[in-house]
Structure formats: C-alpha cells, structure tokens
Scaffold this motif. Structure first.
Motif, PDB file in Angstrom:
ATOM      1  N   GLN A  61       0.778  -1.225  -0.025  1.00  0.00           N
ATOM      2  CA  GLN A  61       0.051  -0.105  -0.206  1.00  0.00           C
ATOM      3  C   GLN A  61       0.908   1.162  -0.216  1.00  0.00           C
ATOM      4  OE1 GLN A  61      -2.351  -0.655   3.350  1.00  0.00           O
ATOM      5  NE2 GLN A  61      -3.610  -1.969   2.380  1.00  0.00           N
ATOM      6  N   LYS A  62       2.016   1.229   0.813  1.00  0.00           N
ATOM      7  CA  LYS A  62       2.601   2.461   0.883  1.00  0.00           C
ATOM      8  C   LYS A  62       3.491   2.779  -0.304  1.00  0.00           C
ATOM      9  CE  LYS A  62       2.916   3.137   5.828  1.00  0.00           C
ATOM     10  NZ  LYS A  62       3.582   3.334   6.970  1.00  0.00           N
ATOM     11  N   VAL A  63       3.813   1.707  -1.173  1.00  0.00           N
ATOM     12  CA  VAL A  63       4.678   1.799  -2.153  1.00  0.00           C
ATOM     13  C   VAL A  63       3.844   2.231  -3.279  1.00  0.00           C
ATOM     14  CG1 VAL A  63       5.945   0.576  -3.965  1.00  0.00           C
ATOM     15  CG2 VAL A  63       6.474   0.046  -1.569  1.00  0.00           C
ATOM     16  N   ALA A  64       2.498   1.595  -3.418  1.00  0.00           N
ATOM     17  CA  ALA A  64       1.809   2.142  -4.461  1.00  0.00           C
ATOM     18  C   ALA A  64       1.191   3.341  -4.406  1.00  0.00           C
ATOM     19  CB  ALA A  64       0.340   1.157  -4.353  1.00  0.00           C
ATOM     20  N   ALA A  65       1.233   4.062  -2.994  1.00  0.00           N
ATOM     21  CA  ALA A  65       0.607   5.289  -2.761  1.00  0.00           C
ATOM     22  C   ALA A  65       2.093   6.262  -3.174  1.00  0.00           C
ATOM     23  CB  ALA A  65       0.128   5.529  -1.506  1.00  0.00           C
ATOM     24  N   ALA A  66       3.155   5.806  -3.203  1.00  0.00           N
ATOM     25  CA  ALA A  66       4.420   6.785  -3.313  1.00  0.00           C
ATOM     26  C   ALA A  66       4.548   7.160  -4.782  1.00  0.00           C
ATOM     27  CB  ALA A  66       5.470   6.098  -2.662  1.00  0.00           C
ATOM     28  N   ASP A  67       5.117   8.163  -4.989  1.00  0.00           N
ATOM     29  CA  ASP A  67       5.513   8.628  -6.238  1.00  0.00           C
ATOM     30  C   ASP A  67       6.652   8.128  -6.808  1.00  0.00           C
ATOM     31  OD1 ASP A  67       3.370  10.570  -6.503  1.00  0.00           O
ATOM     32  OD2 ASP A  67       4.362  11.861  -5.099  1.00  0.00           O
ATOM     33  N   ALA A  68       7.615   7.762  -5.779  1.00  0.00           N
ATOM     34  CA  ALA A  68       8.801   7.043  -6.152  1.00  0.00           C
ATOM     35  C   ALA A  68       9.407   6.364  -5.053  1.00  0.00           C
ATOM     36  CB  ALA A  68       9.696   8.486  -6.666  1.00  0.00           C
ATOM     37  N   VAL A  69      10.458   5.465  -5.487  1.00  0.00           N
ATOM     38  CA  VAL A  69      11.262   4.853  -4.424  1.00  0.00           C
ATOM     39  C   VAL A  69      12.684   5.153  -4.522  1.00  0.00           C
ATOM     40  CG1 VAL A  69      11.942   2.436  -3.878  1.00  0.00           C
ATOM     41  CG2 VAL A  69       9.748   2.785  -4.926  1.00  0.00           C
ATOM     42  N   LEU A  70      13.256   5.218  -3.263  1.00  0.00           N
ATOM     43  CA  LEU A  70      14.534   5.423  -2.933  1.00  0.00           C
ATOM     44  C   LEU A  70      15.037   4.039  -2.234  1.00  0.00           C
ATOM     45  CD1 LEU A  70      17.453   6.795  -2.500  1.00  0.00           C
ATOM     46  CD2 LEU A  70      16.430   7.780  -0.216  1.00  0.00           C
ATOM     47  N   TRP A  71      16.072   3.538  -2.960  1.00  0.00           N
ATOM     48  CA  TRP A  71      16.462   2.185  -2.697  1.00  0.00           C
ATOM     49  C   TRP A  71      17.939   2.574  -2.139  1.00  0.00           C
ATOM     50  CZ3 TRP A  71      13.529  -2.102  -3.500  1.00  0.00           C
ATOM     51  CH2 TRP A  71      12.543  -1.699  -4.516  1.00  0.00           C
ATOM     52  N   VAL A  72      17.976   2.124  -0.765  1.00  0.00           N
ATOM     53  CA  VAL A  72      19.347   2.223  -0.246  1.00  0.00           C
ATOM     54  C   VAL A  72      20.041   0.852   0.328  1.00  0.00           C
ATOM     55  CG1 VAL A  72      20.612   3.533   1.707  1.00  0.00           C
ATOM     56  CG2 VAL A  72      18.309   4.498   0.943  1.00  0.00           C
ATOM     57  N   THR A  73      20.875   0.581  -0.324  1.00  0.00           N
ATOM     58  CA  THR A  73      21.428  -0.483  -0.158  1.00  0.00           C
ATOM     59  C   THR A  73      23.029  -0.806   0.394  1.00  0.00           C
ATOM     60  OG1 THR A  73      21.849  -3.114  -1.266  1.00  0.00           O
ATOM     61  CG2 THR A  73      22.263  -0.939  -2.434  1.00  0.00           C
ATOM     62  N   PRO A  74      23.087  -1.756   1.202  1.00  0.00           N
ATOM     63  CA  PRO A  74      24.289  -2.088   1.679  1.00  0.00           C
ATOM     64  C   PRO A  74      24.989  -3.075   0.776  1.00  0.00           C
ATOM     65  CG  PRO A  74      22.975  -3.297   3.186  1.00  0.00           C
ATOM     66  CD  PRO A  74      22.221  -2.322   2.101  1.00  0.00           C
ATOM     67  N   GLU A  75      26.069  -3.430   0.611  1.00  0.00           N
ATOM     68  CA  GLU A  75      26.616  -4.802  -0.351  1.00  0.00           C
ATOM     69  C   GLU A  75      27.130  -6.061   0.656  1.00  0.00           C
ATOM     70  OE1 GLU A  75      29.111  -3.496  -3.766  1.00  0.00           O
ATOM     71  OE2 GLU A  75      30.635  -5.054  -2.982  1.00  0.00           O
ATOM     72  N   TYR A  76      26.409  -6.999   0.453  1.00  0.00           N
ATOM     73  CA  TYR A  76      26.702  -8.273   1.083  1.00  0.00           C
ATOM     74  C   TYR A  76      27.188  -9.126   0.168  1.00  0.00           C
ATOM     75  CZ  TYR A  76      23.722  -6.547   5.061  1.00  0.00           C
ATOM     76  OH  TYR A  76      23.218  -5.814   6.063  1.00  0.00           O
ATOM     77  N   ASN A  77      28.261  -9.650   0.318  1.00  0.00           N
ATOM     78  CA  ASN A  77      28.899 -10.697  -0.676  1.00  0.00           C
ATOM     79  C   ASN A  77      28.609 -10.314  -2.244  1.00  0.00           C
ATOM     80  OD1 ASN A  77      29.650 -12.231   1.198  1.00  0.00           O
ATOM     81  ND2 ASN A  77      27.455 -12.807   1.638  1.00  0.00           N
ATOM     82  N   TYR A  78      29.271  -9.040  -2.536  1.00  0.00           N
ATOM     83  CA  TYR A  78      28.875  -8.567  -3.900  1.00  0.00           C
ATOM     84  C   TYR A  78      27.744  -8.268  -4.264  1.00  0.00           C
ATOM     85  CZ  TYR A  78      34.294  -9.255  -4.087  1.00  0.00           C
ATOM     86  OH  TYR A  78      35.481  -9.452  -3.767  1.00  0.00           O
ATOM     87  N   SER A  79      26.822  -8.457  -3.469  1.00  0.00           N
ATOM     88  CA  SER A  79      25.414  -8.269  -3.955  1.00  0.00           C
ATOM     89  C   SER A  79      24.405  -7.561  -2.853  1.00  0.00           C
ATOM     90  CB  SER A  79      24.739  -9.465  -4.392  1.00  0.00           C
ATOM     91  OG  SER A  79      23.517  -9.411  -5.040  1.00  0.00           O
ATOM     92  N   ILE A  80      23.187  -7.353  -3.206  1.00  0.00           N
ATOM     93  CA  ILE A  80      22.215  -6.827  -2.293  1.00  0.00           C
ATOM     94  C   ILE A  80      21.885  -7.601  -1.278  1.00  0.00           C
ATOM     95  CG2 ILE A  80      21.250  -5.349  -4.134  1.00  0.00           C
ATOM     96  CD1 ILE A  80      18.820  -7.343  -4.379  1.00  0.00           C
ATOM     97  N   PRO A  81      21.362  -7.335  -0.025  1.00  0.00           N
ATOM     98  CA  PRO A  81      21.089  -8.171   0.842  1.00  0.00           C
ATOM     99  C   PRO A  81      19.611  -9.072   0.668  1.00  0.00           C
ATOM    100  CG  PRO A  81      20.991  -5.841   1.642  1.00  0.00           C
ATOM    101  CD  PRO A  81      21.357  -5.882   0.178  1.00  0.00           C
ATOM    102  N   GLY A  82      19.564 -10.032   1.288  1.00  0.00           N
ATOM    103  CA  GLY A  82      18.415 -10.904   1.100  1.00  0.00           C
ATOM    104  C   GLY A  82      17.087 -10.087   1.254  1.00  0.00           C
ATOM    105  N   VAL A  83      17.154  -9.264   2.543  1.00  0.00           N
ATOM    106  CA  VAL A  83      16.073  -8.353   2.884  1.00  0.00           C
ATOM    107  C   VAL A  83      15.536  -7.643   1.802  1.00  0.00           C
ATOM    108  CG1 VAL A  83      15.331  -6.481   4.467  1.00  0.00           C
ATOM    109  CG2 VAL A  83      16.635  -8.296   5.308  1.00  0.00           C
ATOM    110  N   LEU A  84      16.413  -7.004   1.024  1.00  0.00           N
ATOM    111  CA  LEU A  84      15.850  -5.953  -0.140  1.00  0.00           C
ATOM    112  C   LEU A  84      15.515  -6.984  -1.348  1.00  0.00           C
ATOM    113  CD1 LEU A  84      15.992  -3.119  -0.300  1.00  0.00           C
ATOM    114  CD2 LEU A  84      18.036  -3.065  -1.357  1.00  0.00           C
ATOM    115  N   LYS A  85      16.176  -8.212  -1.707  1.00  0.00           N
ATOM    116  CA  LYS A  85      15.619  -8.994  -2.517  1.00  0.00           C
ATOM    117  C   LYS A  85      14.139  -9.702  -2.334  1.00  0.00           C
ATOM    118  CE  LYS A  85      15.784 -11.539  -6.403  1.00  0.00           C
ATOM    119  NZ  LYS A  85      14.355 -12.040  -6.511  1.00  0.00           N
ATOM    120  N   ASN A  86      14.068  -9.979  -1.025  1.00  0.00           N
ATOM    121  CA  ASN A  86      12.720 -10.310  -0.625  1.00  0.00           C
ATOM    122  C   ASN A  86      11.610  -9.445  -0.725  1.00  0.00           C
ATOM    123  OD1 ASN A  86      11.046 -12.342   0.936  1.00  0.00           O
ATOM    124  ND2 ASN A  86      10.992 -10.848   2.450  1.00  0.00           N
ATOM    125  N   VAL A  87      11.872  -8.030  -0.428  1.00  0.00           N
ATOM    126  CA  VAL A  87      10.818  -7.167  -0.487  1.00  0.00           C
ATOM    127  C   VAL A  87      10.530  -6.734  -2.159  1.00  0.00           C
ATOM    128  CG1 VAL A  87      10.603  -4.496  -0.373  1.00  0.00           C
ATOM    129  CG2 VAL A  87      11.343  -5.832   1.639  1.00  0.00           C
TER     130      VAL A  87
END
Length: 186
Positions: A61-87
C-alpha cells in the motif's frame, strides 16, 4: 513528491539507514521521504502471494501510494542483501505495485567502493520485466569509507559528499518532473 525509502539493512545502527534518514531530513523541502520498516516482512511465499500477511499488505500500500522509491542498499557478498531481494519479490508479484515506479539508488559502506557491485545487481533486478522500475540515469551514489564521512548522529560531514548528494537530489526531482510531464501528455 512522496518517496518511500527501502533500506536493505535492518540493523539498528546501519549506515544505510542513517543515509536514508539524512536524505529524509536534509531534503524535506524537495521530497517527503518515508523510510519503511522491512524487519517484519516475511519471506516471499507464492502460496500466500494473493492473500499476504499484514506487513506485506502495508508495504504494498505504501509503495503504491508513493510517487517514487529510494533504494538504499549495503553490499553483502558483492550483491544486495536478502532483505531487499525479498521485498522486491513481494512488490513484483500480485498487483505489482513497483511496476513503472520511478526509482533512484544510494548505498554506503566502510569499503572504498561504496556499494558498486550491489547497486549494479539492484539495477539488473529493477530492469527485469516483473519490476520494470525506471531509474534515474547517471547519478550513482556510492558513499565509500562512510565511517569517516558520517558522524555518530548520521550527519554527513564530508563536504564533497554533501555537494554531490545535493546535485543527485536536484537531478532526481527534475527527472521525475520530466517523467510525470511526459506521462501526462500521453
């Protein structure tokens, strides 16, 4: 402009969360940023995709209501964390609220390269057909050696980083407005 920030680290003292907070507070005149809680989002499960748990419904609901998304990612093992991929998996299935949502990416790390590899992987994912999130081109924010550039309160004390962030925010607002104007014409 209403922006939701999706931070890939759920650690309480995460530098990436602090970076998102910095953007939220410093640029509140240009955008209204809400940092979403990803801690309670369960693992993606196709069996419950059409009737997801409350944290997933709220996220969508919150993403649908937003105009845009800011992705802020750490780097785990040369990639994105599982938390972000899950979302991303939750947002790209069912009603696909992320589809077509304008985005921009930032990341911070204690290493010299910031989150270069993670951001490249994130770009690949965001360009996939199920996600299809247009990205601000050419404005990568890699805050390397963040522990030297940020104070204990999350304020960026490195002047060059502050100046660069100001230009990226201005570029995103301009790009977003151009995208919105082009869509209005169609």
């Amino acid at each position: 402009m209403k922006v939701v920030a999706l931070v890939g680290s759920i650690r309480k003292d995460s530098y990436n969360r602090k970076l998102a907070e910095y953007v939220k507070n410093k640029y509140k005149e240009q955008m209204d940023v809400e940092i979403l809680n990803l801690r309670d989002v369960p693992f993606y499960d196709q069996d419950i995709e059409n009737d997801p748990p409350a944290p997933v419904k709220e996220l969508r609901q919150k993403v649908a209501a937003a105009d845009a998304v800011l992705w802020v990612t750490p780097e785990y093992n040369y990639s994105i964390p599982g938390v972000l991929k899950n979302v991303i998996d939750w947002l790209s299935r069912g009603d696909r609220v992320i589809n077509g949502k304008p985005s921009f990416i930032m990341g911070a790390s204690m290493g010299l390269l910031g989150t270069v590899r993670a951001q490249q992987h994130l770009r690949d994912i965001l360009f996939s057909p199920g996600v299809n999130s247009p990205l601000l081109p050419g404005n990568e924010v890699y805050v390397g050696v963040v522990h030297e550039k940020m104070d204990e309160n999350g304020n960026i004390k490195d002047e060059a980083t502050v100046i660069f962030l100001e230009s990226v925010i201005a570029n995103f607002v301009k790009w977003f407005n151009q995208q919105a104007a082009a869509m209005a014409v169609k």
